[in-house]
Scaffold this motif. Sequence first.
Motif, PDB file in Angstrom:
ATOM      1  N   LYS A  42       0.749  -1.134  -0.094  1.00 42.67           N
ATOM      2  CA  LYS A  42       0.106   0.136   0.050  1.00 42.67           C
ATOM      3  C   LYS A  42       0.708   1.382   0.020  1.00 42.67           C
ATOM      4  O   LYS A  42       1.885   1.112   0.613  1.00 42.67           O
ATOM      5  CB  LYS A  42      -0.788  -0.042   1.470  1.00 42.67           C
ATOM      6  CG  LYS A  42      -1.790  -1.010   1.149  1.00 42.67           C
ATOM      7  CD  LYS A  42      -2.771  -1.089   2.370  1.00 42.67           C
ATOM      8  CE  LYS A  42      -4.009  -2.126   2.476  1.00 42.67           C
ATOM      9  NZ  LYS A  42      -4.821  -2.106   3.481  1.00 42.67           N
ATOM     10  N   LYS A  44       0.385   5.995  -0.654  1.00 43.53           N
ATOM     11  CA  LYS A  44      -0.380   6.951  -0.891  1.00 43.53           C
ATOM     12  C   LYS A  44       0.332   7.937  -2.034  1.00 43.53           C
ATOM     13  O   LYS A  44       1.802   8.069  -1.937  1.00 43.53           O
ATOM     14  CB  LYS A  44      -0.574   7.837   0.295  1.00 43.53           C
ATOM     15  CG  LYS A  44      -1.809   7.033   1.151  1.00 43.53           C
ATOM     16  CD  LYS A  44      -1.876   7.979   2.179  1.00 43.53           C
ATOM     17  CE  LYS A  44      -2.911   7.272   3.347  1.00 43.53           C
ATOM     18  NZ  LYS A  44      -3.296   8.157   4.460  1.00 43.53           N
ATOM     19  N   LEU A  60      -2.640   6.027 -12.526  1.00 45.46           N
ATOM     20  CA  LEU A  60      -3.708   5.486 -12.068  1.00 45.46           C
ATOM     21  C   LEU A  60      -4.847   4.664 -12.651  1.00 45.46           C
ATOM     22  O   LEU A  60      -5.466   3.841 -12.262  1.00 45.46           O
ATOM     23  CB  LEU A  60      -4.539   6.809 -11.013  1.00 45.46           C
ATOM     24  CG  LEU A  60      -3.415   7.546 -10.245  1.00 45.46           C
ATOM     25  CD1 LEU A  60      -4.278   8.661  -9.651  1.00 45.46           C
ATOM     26  CD2 LEU A  60      -3.418   6.464  -9.101  1.00 45.46           C
ATOM     27  N   GLU A  66      -0.385  -0.945  -9.995  1.00 45.37           N
ATOM     28  CA  GLU A  66      -0.708  -2.418  -9.477  1.00 45.37           C
ATOM     29  C   GLU A  66       0.169  -3.303 -10.344  1.00 45.37           C
ATOM     30  O   GLU A  66       0.796  -4.380  -9.752  1.00 45.37           O
ATOM     31  CB  GLU A  66      -2.209  -2.648  -9.943  1.00 45.37           C
ATOM     32  CG  GLU A  66      -3.280  -2.204  -8.952  1.00 45.37           C
ATOM     33  CD  GLU A  66      -3.578  -0.622  -9.294  1.00 45.37           C
ATOM     34  OE1 GLU A  66      -2.685  -0.115 -10.034  1.00 45.37           O
ATOM     35  OE2 GLU A  66      -4.411  -0.342  -8.565  1.00 45.37           O
ATOM     36  N   GLU A  71      -0.593  -1.238  -4.185  1.00 48.27           N
ATOM     37  CA  GLU A  71      -1.838  -0.948  -3.942  1.00 48.27           C
ATOM     38  C   GLU A  71      -2.010   0.761  -3.779  1.00 48.27           C
ATOM     39  O   GLU A  71      -1.700   1.162  -2.499  1.00 48.27           O
ATOM     40  CB  GLU A  71      -2.532  -1.481  -3.160  1.00 48.27           C
ATOM     41  CG  GLU A  71      -4.130  -1.457  -2.731  1.00 48.27           C
ATOM     42  CD  GLU A  71      -4.609  -2.055  -1.526  1.00 48.27           C
ATOM     43  OE1 GLU A  71      -5.770  -1.766  -1.076  1.00 48.27           O
ATOM     44  OE2 GLU A  71      -4.002  -3.053  -1.224  1.00 48.27           O
ATOM     45  N   VAL A  72      -2.181   1.548  -4.790  1.00 49.50           N
ATOM     46  CA  VAL A  72      -2.115   2.845  -4.422  1.00 49.50           C
ATOM     47  C   VAL A  72      -3.284   3.617  -4.125  1.00 49.50           C
ATOM     48  O   VAL A  72      -4.587   3.189  -4.633  1.00 49.50           O
ATOM     49  CB  VAL A  72      -1.589   3.619  -5.776  1.00 49.50           C
ATOM     50  CG1 VAL A  72      -2.663   3.644  -6.911  1.00 49.50           C
ATOM     51  CG2 VAL A  72      -1.356   5.209  -5.609  1.00 49.50           C
ATOM     52  N   GLU A  73      -3.273   4.559  -3.138  1.00 52.45           N
ATOM     53  CA  GLU A  73      -4.586   5.472  -2.611  1.00 52.45           C
ATOM     54  C   GLU A  73      -4.100   6.573  -2.989  1.00 52.45           C
ATOM     55  O   GLU A  73      -3.158   7.456  -2.453  1.00 52.45           O
ATOM     56  CB  GLU A  73      -4.448   5.299  -1.064  1.00 52.45           C
ATOM     57  CG  GLU A  73      -5.582   6.380  -0.663  1.00 52.45           C
ATOM     58  CD  GLU A  73      -5.757   6.288   0.965  1.00 52.45           C
ATOM     59  OE1 GLU A  73      -6.211   7.215   1.388  1.00 52.45           O
ATOM     60  OE2 GLU A  73      -5.229   5.280   1.611  1.00 52.45           O
ATOM     61  N   PRO A  74      -4.968   7.211  -4.043  1.00 51.20           N
ATOM     62  CA  PRO A  74      -4.984   8.573  -4.432  1.00 51.20           C
ATOM     63  C   PRO A  74      -5.393   9.527  -3.535  1.00 51.20           C
ATOM     64  O   PRO A  74      -6.544   9.468  -3.003  1.00 51.20           O
ATOM     65  CB  PRO A  74      -5.406   8.592  -6.043  1.00 51.20           C
ATOM     66  CG  PRO A  74      -6.593   7.595  -5.751  1.00 51.20           C
ATOM     67  CD  PRO A  74      -5.993   6.630  -4.908  1.00 51.20           C
ATOM     68  N   VAL A  75      -4.499  10.674  -3.177  1.00 59.74           N
ATOM     69  CA  VAL A  75      -4.864  11.748  -2.382  1.00 59.74           C
ATOM     70  C   VAL A  75      -5.128  13.160  -3.167  1.00 59.74           C
ATOM     71  O   VAL A  75      -4.066  13.367  -3.670  1.00 59.74           O
ATOM     72  CB  VAL A  75      -4.355  12.186  -1.250  1.00 59.74           C
ATOM     73  CG1 VAL A  75      -4.544  12.884  -0.221  1.00 59.74           C
ATOM     74  CG2 VAL A  75      -4.270  10.394  -0.364  1.00 59.74           C
TER      75      VAL A  75
END
Length: 330
Positions: A42, A44, A60, A66, A71-75
């Motif tokens: 994971k 960000k 993205l 991936e 496992e990317v979390e875009p902010v």
Amino acid sequence: MTMKKIIPFLLLTLVIVVGAVFFFNKSKKTQPISEQPVQLTKVKVGYMPFAANWAMFLALDHNMFENEGLEVEPVMFTSGTDAANALAQGDIAAHAINTFADLFNIEARTPGTFKMLIVQQLSDEMNNEALVVNKNSDITSIEQLTGKKIGITPGVFSEVMVKKAYEKEINFDQRTQLIKLPPQSQLSALETGQIDGLIAYEPLITTGLANDAIRVLDYHSYGRVKEPFPVGGYTLSTKFMEENPEVSQKVAKVLLRALEYGEQNPSETVPVIAKYTNLSEDIVAKVKQNESMAVTDLQQGYFDNVIKLYYDLGLVDTKIENANFGYEAQ
């Protein structure tokens, strides 16, 4: 059944059973084991909803992170200062994009907080800013804005740049007012006469022209200050890099791959820009883009020259020495 007949029968049954067990075990061993789900790391990443950030949007949307096991979390950020602070604290691994003004001011306070992967600049061929007026305005020249109200985006950068760009045409000491307005209210302010001119950025320029609401007096305003004009770029958090060196390498590779892919397939950037900026694809297709380059393609001394420019313009308070911001993905 006599004993003589029973014994051969039992032996035959035993052979069949043993053979069946052997065959079953053998076939069980040779059958492919179902693949275990890959455990993704994971991470960000930050972005601002600007068309210039298309490489991040591609990465993205096309699952490029991936594919590197991330496992990317875009902010999403709406403030460049907030994004730069998150980067310095290691809350995000990377961000698209930070302005040089924000980066240099953070570097002056806390040295060594970031590395740059991709830089962006405005040039004659690729730029996203212009001086515009209302379509029905009587103003036909830059000089006529002396003593008028000129709209700018909030922040020191826009104020400094408009004064420097038009210091020969506009007398800012003759009651010329700079009115700071958020982008979402700029066109309406121009339409209602609250301001007489505006330093506009994409996609507002394309939107205004499409709606027949504006007229451009001067394209590429900042080219008057320096050509090409450096504006910022994709950055990596040094703190995150030190704590997660392998992950940082993967993030860097993904963004560089997205940059290359988008340059080779420009039509594929249109739908992802529309998705992440809430613009129509028709508008996005007409929006002018900044020029993007990997730091490995920069000339030697590039960052020293940019630091001097921003310091001379008064956009940073402290001149940074011995700058080495470039990051090369291994």
